[in-house]
Design an enzyme around this catalytic site. Structure first.
Site, mmCIF file in Angstrom:
data_model
loop_
_atom_site.group_PDB
_atom_site.id
_atom_site.type_symbol
_atom_site.label_atom_id
_atom_site.label_comp_id
_atom_site.label_asym_id
_atom_site.label_seq_id
_atom_site.Cartn_x
_atom_site.Cartn_y
_atom_site.Cartn_z
ATOM 1 N N GLY A 1 0.691 -1.599 -0.022
ATOM 2 C CA GLY A 1 0.110 0.316 0.005
ATOM 3 C C GLY A 1 0.851 1.572 0.026
ATOM 4 O O GLY A 1 0.206 2.080 -0.566
ATOM 5 N N ASP A 2 1.713 1.197 1.013
ATOM 6 C CA ASP A 2 2.732 2.337 0.660
ATOM 7 C C ASP A 2 3.627 2.045 -0.649
ATOM 8 O O ASP A 2 3.168 3.331 -0.692
ATOM 9 C CB ASP A 2 4.449 1.477 1.707
ATOM 10 C CG ASP A 2 4.868 2.709 1.610
ATOM 11 O OD1 ASP A 2 4.865 4.068 1.960
ATOM 12 O OD2 ASP A 2 6.184 2.885 1.469
ATOM 13 N N ALA A 3 3.601 1.710 -1.427
ATOM 14 C CA ALA A 3 4.538 2.299 -2.605
ATOM 15 C C ALA A 3 3.013 2.301 -3.662
ATOM 16 O O ALA A 3 3.712 3.432 -4.441
ATOM 17 C CB ALA A 3 4.788 0.379 -2.966
#
EC number: 3.1.26.-
Length: 146
Positions: A32-34
């Site tokens: 999700g961060d990426a």
């Protein structure tokens, strides 16, 4: 952006719901961060003709823990019960790292937000993922006006 997300996702194919729910929340948050970082970078590049250093400074305004915590709080009532459950599952994970430039509670909610994005990505809900990221940008843009 939708095409890129669908292409990335198709490398492994959409996972079934059961499999995605069994994935570790921090693994979902990692993806999700990426995904969110890529979305924000693309958004900023499309909006302006800035040098990389300036793009980076602007990107931080969207991806830092405090901003993501604000996003998730403002989106809470727009999330389904299932989506909010995923946020809480990610929020409650014990992380091996501690936040350097964020309050612990903001860091935890940011992790929950990223977990939701990773969950939507792996479960093939690209349209919902994009919808949430678009709303996230609007929330931060509105917040910066104040």
């Amino acid at each position: 952006m939708k095409d890129l997300l669908e292409k990335l996702q198709s490398q492994e194919g959409v996972r079934d719901e059961k499999e995605v729910k069994m994935m570790a929340p921090l693994t979902l948050a990692y993806m999700g961060d990426a995904v969110f970082e890529t979305y924000i970078r693309n958004y900023l590049i499309q909006q302006s003709n800035l040098l990389v250093g300036e793009l980076h400074k602007k990107a931080i305004l969207y991806v830092k823990a405090k901003a993501q915590a604000e996003i998730v709080h403002q989106l809470e009532e727009q999330l389904t019960e299932e989506e909010w459950g995923i946020v809480k599952k990610g929020r409650n994970q014990k992380s091996a790292t501690t936040p350097k430039n964020a309050e612990l509670i903001d860091y935890k909610y940011a992790t929950g937000f990223e977990t939701l994005l990773g969950y939507l990505f792996f479960s093939g809900r690209i349209q919902r993922l994009i919808e949430i990221m678009e709303k996230s940008v609007a929330i931060i843009n509105e917040s910066r006006k104040r």
